[in-house]
Design a protein around this motif. Structure first.
Motif, PDB file in Angstrom:
ATOM      1  N   TYR A   1      11.904  -5.305 -45.881  1.00  0.00           N
ATOM      2  CA  TYR A   1      12.345  -6.466 -45.320  1.00  0.00           C
ATOM      3  C   TYR A   1      12.646  -7.467 -46.316  1.00  0.00           C
ATOM      4  CZ  TYR A   1       9.756  -3.962 -41.960  1.00  0.00           C
ATOM      5  OH  TYR A   1       9.481  -2.819 -41.004  1.00  0.00           O
TER       6      TYR A   1
ATOM      7  N   LYS B   1      16.544  -7.160 -45.958  1.00  0.00           N
ATOM      8  CA  LYS B   1      16.968  -7.409 -44.917  1.00  0.00           C
ATOM      9  C   LYS B   1      17.045  -8.936 -44.777  1.00  0.00           C
ATOM     10  CE  LYS B   1      15.267  -3.856 -41.839  1.00  0.00           C
ATOM     11  NZ  LYS B   1      16.473  -3.408 -41.064  1.00  0.00           N
ATOM     12  N   GLU B   2      15.962  -9.730 -45.499  1.00  0.00           N
ATOM     13  CA  GLU B   2      16.113 -11.033 -45.490  1.00  0.00           C
ATOM     14  C   GLU B   2      17.378 -11.751 -46.268  1.00  0.00           C
ATOM     15  OE1 GLU B   2      12.384 -13.546 -45.894  1.00  0.00           O
ATOM     16  OE2 GLU B   2      11.344 -11.845 -45.885  1.00  0.00           O
TER      17      GLU B   2
ATOM     18  N   GLU C   1      20.183  -9.958 -46.669  1.00  0.00           N
ATOM     19  CA  GLU C   1      21.136  -9.723 -45.927  1.00  0.00           C
ATOM     20  C   GLU C   1      21.363 -10.808 -44.727  1.00  0.00           C
ATOM     21  OE1 GLU C   1      24.588  -8.113 -44.121  1.00  0.00           O
ATOM     22  OE2 GLU C   1      23.939  -8.263 -46.160  1.00  0.00           O
ATOM     23  N   ASP C   2      20.166 -11.254 -44.262  1.00  0.00           N
ATOM     24  CA  ASP C   2      20.295 -12.238 -43.066  1.00  0.00           C
ATOM     25  C   ASP C   2      20.831 -13.465 -43.491  1.00  0.00           C
ATOM     26  OD1 ASP C   2      19.272 -10.511 -41.157  1.00  0.00           O
ATOM     27  OD2 ASP C   2      17.269 -11.112 -41.280  1.00  0.00           O
ATOM     28  N   LYS C   3      20.677 -13.861 -44.686  1.00  0.00           N
ATOM     29  CA  LYS C   3      21.095 -15.261 -45.421  1.00  0.00           C
ATOM     30  C   LYS C   3      22.566 -14.942 -45.906  1.00  0.00           C
ATOM     31  CE  LYS C   3      16.775 -17.474 -46.860  1.00  0.00           C
ATOM     32  NZ  LYS C   3      16.188 -18.403 -47.672  1.00  0.00           N
TER      33      LYS C   3
ATOM     34  N   LYS D   1      24.869 -12.017 -45.687  1.00  0.00           N
ATOM     35  CA  LYS D   1      25.805 -11.370 -45.099  1.00  0.00           C
ATOM     36  C   LYS D   1      26.674 -10.791 -46.195  1.00  0.00           C
ATOM     37  CE  LYS D   1      24.204 -12.828 -41.179  1.00  0.00           C
ATOM     38  NZ  LYS D   1      23.318 -12.193 -40.338  1.00  0.00           N
TER      39      LYS D   1
ATOM     40  N   CYS E   1      18.094   1.188 -45.890  1.00  0.00           N
ATOM     41  CA  CYS E   1      18.565   0.135 -45.275  1.00  0.00           C
ATOM     42  C   CYS E   1      20.149  -0.174 -45.387  1.00  0.00           C
ATOM     43  CB  CYS E   1      17.712  -1.177 -45.550  1.00  0.00           C
ATOM     44  SG  CYS E   1      17.996  -2.800 -44.746  1.00  0.00           S
TER      45      CYS E   1
ATOM     46  N   LEU F   1      23.262  -0.293 -43.098  1.00  0.00           N
ATOM     47  CA  LEU F   1      24.189  -1.384 -42.874  1.00  0.00           C
ATOM     48  C   LEU F   1      25.529  -1.170 -43.135  1.00  0.00           C
ATOM     49  CD1 LEU F   1      22.096  -3.978 -44.786  1.00  0.00           C
ATOM     50  CD2 LEU F   1      22.755  -4.063 -42.614  1.00  0.00           C
TER      51      LEU F   1
END
Length: 200
Positions: free
Chosen positions: A23, A26-27, A29-31, A33, A54, A58
């Motif tokens: 996670y 993932k965080e 990547e969310d911020k 990209k 992960c 992606l």
């Protein structure tokens, strides 16, 4: 045990990841990209394999992920993810060949942490040493304009390492994921836009 620990641990089990650390990626990547379909990724210190899994999701099946760690893992990986057991800083001929077949990489990432002894200064120094070793790998194997993700423990070496990163990348970002334990001193530094010509 605190509730947020329970949440990320249980969520990892529910989502079929071997560790809650997924996670954090993932965080990031969310911020920022960073990942795109078809990319090639090198995961340093990959065991037990959550980050590699992960990354494999992606980049999709047109992409490739190579994970390397001293420790073995029993995680089942999809066909676009390859895990090899070995020292990322003293590569075996087999791992060297696997890297050569895929390089240059679009993204190199490291969630490595030193074996801690409880001395904050020593632990942070060891963390910074790992970061510098990982950065050397990035310099050798990254695609121009590529990205580098690395975990460091906050301490006296932090600012010096960020300065080194700025010599290597056009932009340097820091991320403290919510999924990191609140007592943890870890922070993630992300280099964007790997430079062809480095600082002296």
């Amino acid at each position: 045990m605190k509730k947020y620990r329970d949440y990320y641990f249980l969520q990892a089990k529910k989502d079929n990841y071997p560790a809650r650390s997924v996670y954090k990626l993932k965080e990031i990547e969310d911020k920022l990209k960073l990942f795109k379909k078809g990319m090639k990724v090198l995961d340093l210190g990959a065991a037990p394999g959550s980050w590699s899994l992960c990354a494999g999701e992606l980049v999709g099946f047109s992409g490739k992920v190579l994970g390397v760690d001293l420790q073995e893992t029993h995680t089942a990986f999809p066909v676009n993810v390859k895990f090899m057991q070995g020292d990322v800083f003293e590569l075996s001929p087999e791992i060297e060949e696997a890297i050569k077949q895929l390089e240059p990489f679009d993204i190199i990432m490291s969630d490595m942490a030193p074996r801690t002894i409880g001395n904050k200064f020593t632990d942070q120094m060891r963390s910074a040493d790992l970061c510098r070793e990982a950065l050397e790998r990035a310099k050798q194997h990254l695609l121009p304009e590529g990205a580098f993700i690395v975990k460091i423990f906050m301490g006296p070496e932090y600012e010096a390492f960020v300065k080194e990163m700025r010599c290597v990348f056009d932009k340097v970002k820091t991320v403290k994921p919510k999924s990191s334990r609140s007592e943890s001193k870890e922070i993630f530094i992300v280099g964007l836009g790997f430079k062809k010509e480095l600082c002296d």
